[in-house]
Design a protein around this motif. Structure first.
Motif, PDB file in Angstrom:
ATOM      1  N   GLN A   4       0.841  -1.189   0.000  1.00  0.00           N
ATOM      2  CA  GLN A   4       0.000   0.000   0.000  1.00  0.00           C
ATOM      3  C   GLN A   4       0.876   1.238   0.000  1.00  0.00           C
ATOM      4  O   GLN A   4       1.574   1.515   0.974  1.00  0.00           O
ATOM      5  CB  GLN A   4      -0.914  -0.005   1.222  1.00  0.00           C
ATOM      6  N   ALA A   5       0.820   1.982  -1.099  1.00  0.00           N
ATOM      7  CA  ALA A   5       1.642   3.191  -1.235  1.00  0.00           C
ATOM      8  C   ALA A   5       0.829   4.430  -0.911  1.00  0.00           C
ATOM      9  O   ALA A   5      -0.389   4.475  -1.130  1.00  0.00           O
ATOM     10  CB  ALA A   5       2.198   3.279  -2.645  1.00  0.00           C
ATOM     11  N   CYS A  21       5.421   3.087   1.566  1.00  0.00           N
ATOM     12  CA  CYS A  21       4.789   1.877   1.035  1.00  0.00           C
ATOM     13  C   CYS A  21       4.944   0.772   2.060  1.00  0.00           C
ATOM     14  O   CYS A  21       6.072   0.396   2.406  1.00  0.00           O
ATOM     15  CB  CYS A  21       5.429   1.479  -0.291  1.00  0.00           C
ATOM     16  N   ALA A  22       3.821   0.266   2.543  1.00  0.00           N
ATOM     17  CA  ALA A  22       3.833  -0.765   3.573  1.00  0.00           C
ATOM     18  C   ALA A  22       3.374  -2.095   3.002  1.00  0.00           C
ATOM     19  O   ALA A  22       2.362  -2.157   2.301  1.00  0.00           O
ATOM     20  CB  ALA A  22       2.925  -0.356   4.729  1.00  0.00           C
ATOM     21  N   ILE A  77       8.824   0.801   3.141  1.00  0.00           N
ATOM     22  CA  ILE A  77       9.874   1.500   2.421  1.00  0.00           C
ATOM     23  C   ILE A  77       9.440   2.955   2.246  1.00  0.00           C
ATOM     24  O   ILE A  77       8.245   3.237   2.096  1.00  0.00           O
ATOM     25  CB  ILE A  77      10.166   0.848   1.049  1.00  0.00           C
ATOM     26  N   TYR A  78      10.408   3.861   2.283  1.00  0.00           N
ATOM     27  CA  TYR A  78      10.143   5.282   2.130  1.00  0.00           C
ATOM     28  C   TYR A  78      10.980   5.841   0.977  1.00  0.00           C
ATOM     29  O   TYR A  78      12.051   5.310   0.660  1.00  0.00           O
ATOM     30  CB  TYR A  78      10.507   6.034   3.411  1.00  0.00           C
ATOM     31  N   LEU A  79      10.499   6.925   0.417  1.00  0.00           N
ATOM     32  CA  LEU A  79      11.277   7.663  -0.571  1.00  0.00           C
ATOM     33  C   LEU A  79      11.130   9.143  -0.256  1.00  0.00           C
ATOM     34  O   LEU A  79      10.058   9.705  -0.448  1.00  0.00           O
ATOM     35  CB  LEU A  79      10.812   7.367  -2.000  1.00  0.00           C
ATOM     36  N   GLN A  80      12.200   9.736   0.244  1.00  0.00           N
ATOM     37  CA  GLN A  80      12.219  11.169   0.495  1.00  0.00           C
ATOM     38  C   GLN A  80      12.708  11.850  -0.773  1.00  0.00           C
ATOM     39  O   GLN A  80      13.824  11.585  -1.231  1.00  0.00           O
ATOM     40  CB  GLN A  80      13.152  11.504   1.665  1.00  0.00           C
ATOM     41  N   MET A  81      11.871  12.710  -1.328  1.00  0.00           N
ATOM     42  CA  MET A  81      12.186  13.376  -2.581  1.00  0.00           C
ATOM     43  C   MET A  81      12.327  14.868  -2.324  1.00  0.00           C
ATOM     44  O   MET A  81      11.350  15.527  -1.934  1.00  0.00           O
ATOM     45  CB  MET A  81      11.083  13.117  -3.605  1.00  0.00           C
ATOM     46  N   TRP A 109       3.859  -5.660  -6.399  1.00  0.00           N
ATOM     47  CA  TRP A 109       3.780  -4.248  -6.755  1.00  0.00           C
ATOM     48  C   TRP A 109       2.648  -3.580  -5.990  1.00  0.00           C
ATOM     49  O   TRP A 109       1.578  -4.158  -5.808  1.00  0.00           O
ATOM     50  CB  TRP A 109       3.532  -4.080  -8.252  1.00  0.00           C
ATOM     51  N   GLY A 110       2.906  -2.351  -5.584  1.00  0.00           N
ATOM     52  CA  GLY A 110       1.846  -1.552  -5.009  1.00  0.00           C
ATOM     53  C   GLY A 110       1.102  -0.811  -6.109  1.00  0.00           C
ATOM     54  O   GLY A 110       1.520  -0.807  -7.272  1.00  0.00           O
ATOM     55  N   GLN A 111       0.002  -0.189  -5.722  1.00  0.00           N
ATOM     56  CA  GLN A 111      -0.714   0.648  -6.677  1.00  0.00           C
ATOM     57  C   GLN A 111       0.097   1.925  -6.877  1.00  0.00           C
ATOM     58  O   GLN A 111       0.893   2.294  -6.030  1.00  0.00           O
ATOM     59  CB  GLN A 111      -2.135   0.954  -6.159  1.00  0.00           C
ATOM     60  N   GLY A 112      -0.017   2.548  -7.963  1.00  0.00           N
ATOM     61  CA  GLY A 112       0.745   3.765  -8.211  1.00  0.00           C
ATOM     62  C   GLY A 112       0.265   4.921  -7.375  1.00  0.00           C
ATOM     63  O   GLY A 112      -0.922   5.018  -7.046  1.00  0.00           O
TER      64      GLY A 112
END
Length: 119
Positions: A4-5, A21-22, A77-81, A109-112
């Motif tokens: 789940q994103a 995203c978990a 997971i994380y993405l710091q942008m 894959w998660g949903q976009g």
């Protein structure tokens, strides 16, 4: 297993966003995790990935601006942008290589989640 994103949105150039995203479900272990993105009319591309041990790799276009991390206890997971650019506009997808208790290994894959950067 589900991924789940969350965290996408609209931001001005130079701004920041943090994606999460978990993973949930019956999971023995999560191997590598990553973020991919796909802009309209383009192929999906790897943005950043991180192994279970914390080793990372990044697309050249985001090095120095994006940081990938993970919390193994939360299977997240994380993405710091940071310093976002209009060319970062895309749908962002999380990915996880997961081993089940039966020993099988599969890609999920998660949903976009949409990231839109305005100029």
């Amino acid at each position: 297993v589900q991924l789940q994103a969350s965290g996408g949105g609209l931001v001005q150039a130079g701004g920041s966003l943090r994606l999460s995203c978990a993973a949930s479900g019956i999971i023995f272990s999560i191997n590598s995790m990553g973020w991919y993105r796909q802009a309209p009319g383009k192929q999906r591309e790897l943005v950043a990935a991180i192994t279970s041990g914390g080793s990372t790799n990044y697309a050249d276009s985001v090095k120095g601006r994006f940081t990938v991390s993970r919390d193994n206890a939360k299977s997240t997971i994380y993405l710091q942008m940071n310093s976002l650019k209009p060319e970062d506009t895309a749908a962002y997808y999380c990915n996880a290589d997961i081993t089940s208790y039966r020993g099988s290994r599969s890609d999920y894959w998660g949903q976009g989640t949409q990231v839109t950067v305005s100029s």
